[in-house]
Design a protein around this motif. Sequence first.
Motif, PDB file in Angstrom:
ATOM      1  N   MET A   7     -10.318  -6.645   8.970  1.00  0.00           N
ATOM      2  CA  MET A   7      -9.206  -6.705   9.921  1.00  0.00           C
ATOM      3  C   MET A   7      -8.097  -7.647   9.462  1.00  0.00           C
ATOM      4  O   MET A   7      -7.114  -7.855  10.171  1.00  0.00           O
ATOM      5  CB  MET A   7      -9.734  -7.099  11.305  1.00  0.00           C
ATOM      6  N   LEU A   8      -8.272  -8.229   8.272  1.00  0.00           N
ATOM      7  CA  LEU A   8      -7.253  -9.151   7.748  1.00  0.00           C
ATOM      8  C   LEU A   8      -6.557  -8.596   6.517  1.00  0.00           C
ATOM      9  O   LEU A   8      -5.655  -9.239   5.969  1.00  0.00           O
ATOM     10  CB  LEU A   8      -7.891 -10.500   7.411  1.00  0.00           C
ATOM     11  N   ASP A  49      -6.962  -8.068  -1.161  1.00  0.00           N
ATOM     12  CA  ASP A  49      -6.015  -8.487  -0.122  1.00  0.00           C
ATOM     13  C   ASP A  49      -6.581  -9.600   0.743  1.00  0.00           C
ATOM     14  O   ASP A  49      -5.848 -10.232   1.511  1.00  0.00           O
ATOM     15  CB  ASP A  49      -5.697  -7.308   0.810  1.00  0.00           C
ATOM     16  N   ALA A 103       1.248  -1.547   8.882  1.00  0.00           N
ATOM     17  CA  ALA A 103       2.638  -1.985   8.741  1.00  0.00           C
ATOM     18  C   ALA A 103       2.838  -3.338   9.417  1.00  0.00           C
ATOM     19  O   ALA A 103       3.440  -4.257   8.851  1.00  0.00           O
ATOM     20  CB  ALA A 103       3.575  -0.940   9.339  1.00  0.00           C
ATOM     21  N   ARG A 115       0.575  -5.530  10.073  1.00  0.00           N
ATOM     22  CA  ARG A 115      -0.207  -6.564   9.382  1.00  0.00           C
ATOM     23  C   ARG A 115       0.530  -7.086   8.152  1.00  0.00           C
ATOM     24  O   ARG A 115       0.381  -8.263   7.798  1.00  0.00           O
ATOM     25  CB  ARG A 115      -1.574  -5.964   8.997  1.00  0.00           C
ATOM     26  N   GLU A 116       1.267  -6.239   7.511  1.00  0.00           N
ATOM     27  CA  GLU A 116       2.080  -6.704   6.387  1.00  0.00           C
ATOM     28  C   GLU A 116       3.168  -7.677   6.841  1.00  0.00           C
ATOM     29  O   GLU A 116       3.433  -8.691   6.199  1.00  0.00           O
ATOM     30  CB  GLU A 116       2.799  -5.521   5.721  1.00  0.00           C
ATOM     31  N   MET A 117       3.831  -7.330   7.933  1.00  0.00           N
ATOM     32  CA  MET A 117       5.050  -8.045   8.312  1.00  0.00           C
ATOM     33  C   MET A 117       4.796  -9.344   9.051  1.00  0.00           C
ATOM     34  O   MET A 117       5.534 -10.310   8.883  1.00  0.00           O
ATOM     35  CB  MET A 117       5.911  -7.152   9.216  1.00  0.00           C
ATOM     36  N   PRO A 144      -2.484 -12.649  12.918  1.00  0.00           N
ATOM     37  CA  PRO A 144      -3.393 -11.497  12.861  1.00  0.00           C
ATOM     38  C   PRO A 144      -2.986 -10.415  13.856  1.00  0.00           C
ATOM     39  O   PRO A 144      -2.498 -10.702  14.951  1.00  0.00           O
ATOM     40  CB  PRO A 144      -4.744 -12.099  13.249  1.00  0.00           C
ATOM     41  N   TYR A 170      -0.721  -7.145   1.318  1.00  0.00           N
ATOM     42  CA  TYR A 170      -0.403  -7.541   2.696  1.00  0.00           C
ATOM     43  C   TYR A 170       0.490  -8.776   2.763  1.00  0.00           C
ATOM     44  O   TYR A 170       0.658  -9.370   3.833  1.00  0.00           O
ATOM     45  CB  TYR A 170      -1.675  -7.703   3.540  1.00  0.00           C
ATOM     46  N   ARG A 220       3.794  -0.435   3.352  1.00  0.00           N
ATOM     47  CA  ARG A 220       3.411   0.326   4.536  1.00  0.00           C
ATOM     48  C   ARG A 220       4.425   0.126   5.666  1.00  0.00           C
ATOM     49  O   ARG A 220       4.708   1.042   6.435  1.00  0.00           O
ATOM     50  CB  ARG A 220       2.038  -0.122   5.010  1.00  0.00           C
ATOM     51  N   ALA A 221       4.938  -1.084   5.788  1.00  0.00           N
ATOM     52  CA  ALA A 221       5.899  -1.366   6.855  1.00  0.00           C
ATOM     53  C   ALA A 221       7.182  -0.571   6.630  1.00  0.00           C
ATOM     54  O   ALA A 221       7.710   0.059   7.547  1.00  0.00           O
ATOM     55  CB  ALA A 221       6.209  -2.869   6.902  1.00  0.00           C
ATOM     56  N   ALA A 239       6.623   3.049   7.399  1.00  0.00           N
ATOM     57  CA  ALA A 239       6.601   3.376   8.828  1.00  0.00           C
ATOM     58  C   ALA A 239       8.011   3.521   9.382  1.00  0.00           C
ATOM     59  O   ALA A 239       8.300   4.401  10.193  1.00  0.00           O
ATOM     60  CB  ALA A 239       5.824   2.304   9.602  1.00  0.00           C
ATOM     61  N   ARG A 291       4.141  -3.855  -6.342  1.00  0.00           N
ATOM     62  CA  ARG A 291       3.902  -3.870  -4.910  1.00  0.00           C
ATOM     63  C   ARG A 291       3.665  -2.465  -4.355  1.00  0.00           C
ATOM     64  O   ARG A 291       2.996  -2.276  -3.350  1.00  0.00           O
ATOM     65  CB  ARG A 291       5.096  -4.527  -4.197  1.00  0.00           C
TER      66      ARG A 291
END
Lengths: 250, 250, 250, 250, 250, 250
Positions: free
Chosen positions: C105-106, C174, D83, D85-87, D91, D225, E47-48, E51, E118
């Motif tokens: 989840m991280l 990651d 998405a 989680r990247e930004m 958490p 991430y 991914r962000a 989206a 990336r």
Amino acid sequence: MKLLIVNPNISQSVTDLIAAEAQRSASGDTQLTLRTAAFGVAYIETRAEAAIGAYATLNELAEHYAGHDAAIIAAFGDPGLEAAREMLPIPVVGLTESALMSAAMLGGRIGIVAISQRIRAWYSETVDRYGMTSRLASIRCLDEPLPNIGSVQQDKGEQLVALCEAAVREDGADVLIIAGAPLAGLARSVAERIPVPVVDGVSCAVHQAELLARLNPHKASAGSYAVPPEKSWTGLSPALGQLIGRQRIS
Amino acid sequence: MKLLIVNPNISQSVTDLIAAEAQRSASGDTQLTLRTAAFGVAYIETRAEAAIGAYATLNELAEHYAGHDAAIIAAFGDPGLEAAREMLPIPVVGLTESALMSAAMLGGRIGIVAISQRIRAWYSETVDRYGMTSRLASIRCLDEPLPNIGSVQQDKGEQLVALCEAAVREDGADVLIIAGAPLAGLARSVAERIPVPVVDGVSCAVHQAELLARLNPHKASAGSYAVPPEKSWTGLSPALGQLIGRQRIS
Amino acid sequence: MKLLIVNPNISQSVTDLIAAEAQRSASGDTQLTLRTAAFGVAYIETRAEAAIGAYATLNELAEHYAGHDAAIIAAFGDPGLEAAREMLPIPVVGLTESALMSAAMLGGRIGIVAISQRIRAWYSETVDRYGMTSRLASIRCLDEPLPNIGSVQQDKGEQLVALCEAAVREDGADVLIIAGAPLAGLARSVAERIPVPVVDGVSCAVHQAELLARLNPHKASAGSYAVPPEKSWTGLSPALGQLIGRQRIS
Amino acid sequence: MKLLIVNPNISQSVTDLIAAEAQRSASGDTQLTLRTAAFGVAYIETRAEAAIGAYATLNELAEHYAGHDAAIIAAFGDPGLEAAREMLPIPVVGLTESALMSAAMLGGRIGIVAISQRIRAWYSETVDRYGMTSRLASIRCLDEPLPNIGSVQQDKGEQLVALCEAAVREDGADVLIIAGAPLAGLARSVAERIPVPVVDGVSCAVHQAELLARLNPHKASAGSYAVPPEKSWTGLSPALGQLIGRQRIS
Amino acid sequence: MKLLIVNPNISQSVTDLIAAEAQRSASGDTQLTLRTAAFGVAYIETRAEAAIGAYATLNELAEHYAGHDAAIIAAFGDPGLEAAREMLPIPVVGLTESALMSAAMLGGRIGIVAISQRIRAWYSETVDRYGMTSRLASIRCLDEPLPNIGSVQQDKGEQLVALCEAAVREDGADVLIIAGAPLAGLARSVAERIPVPVVDGVSCAVHQAELLARLNPHKASAGSYAVPPEKSWTGLSPALGQLIGRQRIS
Amino acid sequence: MKLLIVNPNISQSVTDLIAAEAQRSASGDTQLTLRTAAFGVAYIETRAEAAIGAYATLNELAEHYAGHDAAIIAAFGDPGLEAAREMLPIPVVGLTESALMSAAMLGGRIGIVAISQRIRAWYSETVDRYGMTSRLASIRCLDEPLPNIGSVQQDKGEQLVALCEAAVREDGADVLIIAGAPLAGLARSVAERIPVPVVDGVSCAVHQAELLARLNPHKASAGSYAVPPEKSWTGLSPALGQLIGRQRIS
């Protein structure tokens, strides 16, 4: 017990190597019939050569299986194996399949050492066809021309041992297969120098063929390994035609 | 050749069944040593029972392997198999593993027929542990209480044959394994009634154990099946402790 | 809330490390019971040692679970976890499982850093057992003897940080798990130096055990995690025997 | 602790259900901020609706995450989760992911029960995206129009319980997830009637979000991430633009 | 034939590259409509960003698809592809998907060469989403800042050719995809220097879009690619709202 | 453009069906050369028949490929496809492969409808060989004898439509392939009655062959699809021998 062994390659020198190792592995009362492909190439490295070898092998098997208790397709990559298993009333094994299944009971991840870079893709696809890719540690291959396929053990022995060691140390192999009929017997002669169990295709195939014959399984009459449904055919040898259908066209 | 066969269950009646089928399968010159787990349950159906059976089996193997050429863990699900393979200097096989590897050479997709619904998850995970899930057609199981585990073949024979037929017709099985030591020998007696090849764990294990012993593989000195690194231990039987480490605490 | 934590290894020094990190992670009102395996080895690296540790763990859990809300098997590799989950009426988690599920989840791909080369195969198989192999970036391991398992963090801290960085830069991790009870707490102390989130097994297990206890799930009465069916047994501790069956033989 | 919960659907009635169940699950000192998507559809069943919901969710998260310790995307299927989680520097969890990871620690194979046939493909692909397909027993779904998404629990409660039972008996589920924000709380109210542990997305997400916040992981500065590389953008809300890049085009 | 091509990035210079290569690939009687995303980022790597690009693309497609025979989402990674395929009555393809499916018919294992480190995770997940991971040899990427995305072919041509060669020699790629709209046309200009077939996304997408339009498939009225079920919505463009539902709220 | 189409079966009536559908699908300026296998069986259903058909196909391709821009192996199951792709300097496609790759761009999960139960295993293994098993919804098959393979569309049309509907409603197929050369054209004639897009092998193969020829890929000179290494051979047709090696043995 009588075993039929077909070399899908046209190389008599390789058939001789196979015969010698097979004789060493077979039970005392086992008789071996050796056949060499009537057409094809010197040794099979590619999908194209395997397709040709498969057909040559089916012809030999159809012509000669009668009177035998089991048959062996004696090229790593097992050309025509599933096809033969459908058609013949006796067990048929291949070098790759029997080496993989034997090796799987001696360790976890299996390394394969082979004679040419080009052969890797075909071997890899063969392992995958048996659903064993998750057990594969790596396929390591010689990377030099082989002037004489019949003497590759003598010419490249040290390099092959080095590939074995790398498969253990770097790829995590717990057990090794020295692949290819031209390397028949090498596993036995170098075993002392390799830090994990090492098997070869010919001896595993002979032992597994004897084992399956002793289990005495019935030929499937249902499922996808039953004899192919009867249908019309043309242009096949009488022996192959009789196995594949019963209604010849003109 | 000498084979050590350990029944991970405490049932002497099942050990007797195993012994009878093993004797029938073994080569003429093979001697069998049979052992029954000193502690545990009547028959293993679950992960918990398998964990107990694994430890009981390791104790028997450690105590008795000396002087044998190979060992067999004689419960389907193979409790403790990989652990034993790490520790012992001789080949070790399990019923599931040897039946799967043998069946894989007789067809494509493999069906398993077993004695209880509860046992399915453990068997399914065992197949997966060997990387053979893609070869599995189905696991079909009896769904009734078994008053007497020693007579399940007599009591439930017809139902088991019906499960075999369903596995072929509905699930696409090309070859069948009749699973579980209590069913030892059933494959042989019902083979005529089943339309695909059918094998059982005990006979496959005996044959494969003999085969591996004849291959005479070296014990791994590297990789993940080498003997566990020496370390301190406590509370183990002397035989087990000696295999697992050499430095006993107090 | 009361948590039972069992160290499947016999090392009291490691139990002390676990206790310290667990106390740091637990909620204010959570009470911890710590148990060390009564038999087995100093630290588990192999399948054989894990089989022994599993049985020792089941005995501790059976003896002491009463009165607790959840239990933790505190060795990476989670010996006996599924077995315990079948038997016990309370949630049970392992270090590997709870670290994997938290790490998932991280980030996307998960790297594991561990204390010995030999331990890699066991860890890899543990990840696979949970179906998480596709999430695994790599397992990177120390490659030197560990003179003192209780002080490995102090002795090898820099090497462990370097392995973490390599897992990110070269293997695409990651998120990282610093694996093994002897490394409990290291994730916290080096987190500032690692460019991705890093978790450790003990803190994840404590948090996840509390979480599951708060979800207050019913014990399964059907499916493969219901209590094993009642059957006869022998040679087990009374506590374990009572969980596994109810009908003791003589 | 402060949690931000975004409902990717535009249904205030569903947001209210989520809020009620989240409040019930949260720790005593946890404060919840609830947000409903500013645009989109009444409830997400398809990939198209999920793509819209993802963008609406990212906008809400960007606008409101400041000051929170973790965030929850409160639609099963987790639109925009990776998405976000990247930004975000905190958490972020989704209902599907947190329910799957929690359920995985309560059993082996996981069943999902959902509110419409159409939703199955999207859920199935979501499970696969997390690499958890091998853990999935089945997805069973209602097959009737839902006149009122806010009262589906009352209207279809019995049918949902029947689906749960079928997932256990016929599909081998060891643990169940009752999926979808409109079913928030149902798992709790029907748990007594289901023979395996049953969880729901909202309570799992609240617990896992608290857990991850307590682990206090560092935001990734490397790997996939890490924050997206700075680049020019246009047409985004200031909050979203600031997260995604820093160089706005006129 | 009329094709609608949407660039999910906001870069007009990249749209121009796409247009030039698409024109070169299209049949003589094919007319192209080019659209650039109205909002989003300069080029999508994460991914962000994907989206965001997905939503921008759905808006363009909804607004402009009428009168076209097929549509193309012209960023590698195919943002919004499955969503668009659900909604639109005409075929829609993406660069990654059409390049993968074309490359799969030219060899066995497929290598991808791309413009930034990336971007690898997003591309890797895209390949996985199509179930093609087992066909992937590797993704090799430039590892330097790209000052000008519109001139990357000129600036980094030699490095890209070197990556291609490494993918063949070291990773076993049988066929290569040069990935990303900014590299449109490079495959054609460097093909002579690469020892395996090499394709690019734009030309594959144009050809495959024409092919699918010629197959003239019916829009699904069942299954998971039928039009999303009618439902209430708010805050969408009229064109998108009409595709996604028919009942606007207030 | 010139396409060579080889029917691996000996049935001239099926070749005529293929020719008619191929002509309908081909571009206006495409010329077709049709060849029927010189030996083999009436229609291929099994691995054995496919091995024979593969060799017959390689012979036809070797003899006739010169002067063509691409070639098609016109039996579902694609006998000899990878072998031909290695040997020939022009693109080669098969019916299964081109239908799968086309269908994959029209939906998610793909259903296959076929003419006999026996053919299922071979088709299933063909899908797996391309790594597309995760995209397969099901293979549904007629289950009756086919008195006349040339008129199966007329004789069994309604049953085939019913299988299509079942694949959508029960198996979750988003797109369908009507498989097998004897069904060429059926997809077109029944498309109106099927609720998802439906394609057939012949039209997909013609379109994809034209597409690949237009991409004008270079023949691989490295990797596993380069021409097989030169080696000695015997017993092959001159055309095949020239492709497979250059050094004929006496």
